[in-house]
Design a protein around this motif. Structure first.
Motif, PDB file in Angstrom:
ATOM      1  N   ARG A  81       8.069 -52.688   4.531  1.00  0.00           N
ATOM      2  CA  ARG A  81       7.978 -53.805   3.588  1.00  0.00           C
ATOM      3  C   ARG A  81       8.490 -53.412   2.216  1.00  0.00           C
ATOM      4  O   ARG A  81       8.785 -54.268   1.394  1.00  0.00           O
ATOM      5  CB  ARG A  81       6.538 -54.288   3.491  1.00  0.00           C
ATOM      6  N   LYS A  82       8.592 -52.112   1.956  1.00  0.00           N
ATOM      7  CA  LYS A  82       9.025 -51.628   0.644  1.00  0.00           C
ATOM      8  C   LYS A  82      10.291 -50.776   0.727  1.00  0.00           C
ATOM      9  O   LYS A  82      11.154 -50.878  -0.134  1.00  0.00           O
ATOM     10  CB  LYS A  82       7.904 -50.806  -0.008  1.00  0.00           C
ATOM     11  N   VAL A 290      15.891 -55.396  18.317  1.00  0.00           N
ATOM     12  CA  VAL A 290      14.706 -55.397  17.450  1.00  0.00           C
ATOM     13  C   VAL A 290      14.559 -56.702  16.675  1.00  0.00           C
ATOM     14  O   VAL A 290      13.541 -56.912  15.996  1.00  0.00           O
ATOM     15  CB  VAL A 290      14.748 -54.205  16.461  1.00  0.00           C
ATOM     16  N   GLY A 291      15.547 -57.586  16.785  1.00  0.00           N
ATOM     17  CA  GLY A 291      15.459 -58.873  16.103  1.00  0.00           C
ATOM     18  C   GLY A 291      16.749 -59.652  16.258  1.00  0.00           C
ATOM     19  O   GLY A 291      17.760 -59.139  16.757  1.00  0.00           O
ATOM     20  N   ASP A 292      16.717 -60.912  15.835  1.00  0.00           N
ATOM     21  CA  ASP A 292      17.877 -61.794  15.983  1.00  0.00           C
ATOM     22  C   ASP A 292      18.049 -62.596  14.697  1.00  0.00           C
ATOM     23  O   ASP A 292      17.144 -63.345  14.292  1.00  0.00           O
ATOM     24  CB  ASP A 292      17.666 -62.735  17.173  1.00  0.00           C
ATOM     25  N   ASN A 303      11.206 -55.224   9.300  1.00  0.00           N
ATOM     26  CA  ASN A 303       9.753 -55.028   9.391  1.00  0.00           C
ATOM     27  C   ASN A 303       9.186 -55.605  10.692  1.00  0.00           C
ATOM     28  O   ASN A 303       8.000 -55.911  10.782  1.00  0.00           O
ATOM     29  CB  ASN A 303       9.062 -55.688   8.182  1.00  0.00           C
ATOM     30  N   SER A 304      10.023 -55.739  11.712  1.00  0.00           N
ATOM     31  CA  SER A 304       9.588 -56.349  12.967  1.00  0.00           C
ATOM     32  C   SER A 304       8.678 -55.412  13.750  1.00  0.00           C
ATOM     33  O   SER A 304       8.702 -54.190  13.581  1.00  0.00           O
ATOM     34  CB  SER A 304      10.807 -56.703  13.828  1.00  0.00           C
ATOM     35  N   ASN A 308       8.958 -51.191  14.021  1.00  0.00           N
ATOM     36  CA  ASN A 308       7.840 -50.366  13.556  1.00  0.00           C
ATOM     37  C   ASN A 308       7.218 -49.550  14.690  1.00  0.00           C
ATOM     38  O   ASN A 308       6.731 -48.436  14.464  1.00  0.00           O
ATOM     39  CB  ASN A 308       6.785 -51.240  12.881  1.00  0.00           C
ATOM     40  N   GLU A 309       7.245 -50.086  15.909  1.00  0.00           N
ATOM     41  CA  GLU A 309       6.745 -49.325  17.054  1.00  0.00           C
ATOM     42  C   GLU A 309       7.607 -48.081  17.287  1.00  0.00           C
ATOM     43  O   GLU A 309       7.087 -46.982  17.551  1.00  0.00           O
ATOM     44  CB  GLU A 309       6.744 -50.192  18.312  1.00  0.00           C
TER      45      GLU A 309
END
Length: 332
Positions: A81-82, A290-292, A303-304, A308-309
């Protein structure tokens, strides 16, 4: 000291690029990006030489684990997040006109998606970068020969408009390079073009030397030492098994997943041509999404849960899941 930003262009209070990190060192890749390039290269050189001078395989393995644990310790304060990505790779087009033995491109048995990034998707990426005030590196090579995309000068110009402080670069085999194209890319805002001349006679280098370019354009060109017959490096510093995607070419998968950290998920965002974000640049078959970006933002995906896993797994010095389980890259 932490700083929060809350304004109309940043309603979630998301920390903007480079504004704050809990620790000045969150991963080796980020740390090195903050110091002079010459020092970066020196540190890398010393690390590789130290590894290759060690007399036994056991000592070499211990060396890698020691370096990896140091990097892992530096990354413990990482917060997606940062601590935003410092580099983003964008695949504007798929495909390559070469078939090098050390690269999965054009190899049988791999189901590699094909296509071209739409201008709408590209504009979406640029808007997301602009919103966070991105000042990191934008890279236009990802599992492809980027100069096959005739739109590239225009795309670079758009990137420079949205991210005026970013460093923009690409890497090419040089086969499509012309004088006009080089001039157009540099004038659009491209700052570095790595030309990997794999020809035995160094034909690409000789051709470029005849362009008669002035210093402005010559300064952007870099010619690393490359060879068509580059071989597998079991140390993981050079040519690696591309996360298991080169098994058919004699690049083995580790018998057991390596117990090493990896800086890539802490430092680099990898965007495929269709807007899907990959775990890393070695996901040639788009297996670990990890995302779309068709339904999320760059910051949201960074930050998905899956990203993070993966980071939590690596912080435990494990690679027993995802593509990481097949990968022999040293991780830094």
């Amino acid at each position: 000291m932490k700083t929060e930003v809350k304004n109309k262009t940043n309603p979630r209070g998301q920390i903007k690029f480079g504004e704050t990190v809990d620790s000045p060192i969150v991963a080796r890749g980020q740390y090195l990006s903050l110091i002079p390039r010459s020092k970066h290269e020196l540190l890398r050189f010393v690390d590789i030489v130290a590894y290759r001078m060690l007399p036994s395989r056991a000592l070499k393995k211990a060396h890698q684990q020691w370096i990896s644990s140091l990097l892992r310790n530096e990354a413990r304060t990482f917060d997606a997040r940062k601590n935003l990505f410092q580099r983003i790779q964008i695949q504007t087009i798929t495909g390559c006109n070469y078939s090098c033995g050390f690269c999965p491109a054009n190899k049988d048995g791999l189901d590699m998606p094909e296509g071209e990034m739409s201008l709408d998707m590209y504009s979406k990426v640029m808007r997301d970068l602009q919103e966070i005030g991105y000042r990191g590196t934008i890279i236009y090579n990802l599992q492809n020969e980027p100069l096959m995309d005739k739109r590239l000068p225009d795309l670079v110009r758009i990137a420079r408009q949205h991210c005026p402080e970013s460093f923009i670069q690409t890497s090419s085999n040089g086969s499509y390079i012309t004088r006009d194209l080089l001039v157009a890319l540099v004038d659009a805002g491209m700052e570095k073009i790595l030309v990997n001349d794999y020809t035995k006679t160094k034909a690409v280098i000789h051709r470029v030397q005849k362009f008669g370019l002035d210093n402005k354009y010559l300064a952007a060109l870099k010619f690393p030492e490359r060879d068509w017959a580059e071989v597998y490096d079991p140390g993981g510093y050079g040519i690696n098994n591309r996360a298991g995607n080169l098994v058919g070419q004699g690049f083995p998968i580790p018998r057991e997943p390596l117990k090493l950290f990896c800086t890539i998920p802490f430092n680099i965002m990898t965007v495929g041509f269709d807007g899907r974000v990959l775990l890393c640049c070695q996901d040639w078959q788009f297996e670990e999404i990890v995302g779309d970006l068709r339904n999320d933002t760059l910051v949201g995906i960074w930050n998905s849960p899956k990203f993070n896993e993966v980071r939590r797994m690596l912080l435990e010095m494990k690679r027993d899941k995802f593509l990481c389980s097949k990968c022999d890259y040293v991780g830094y």
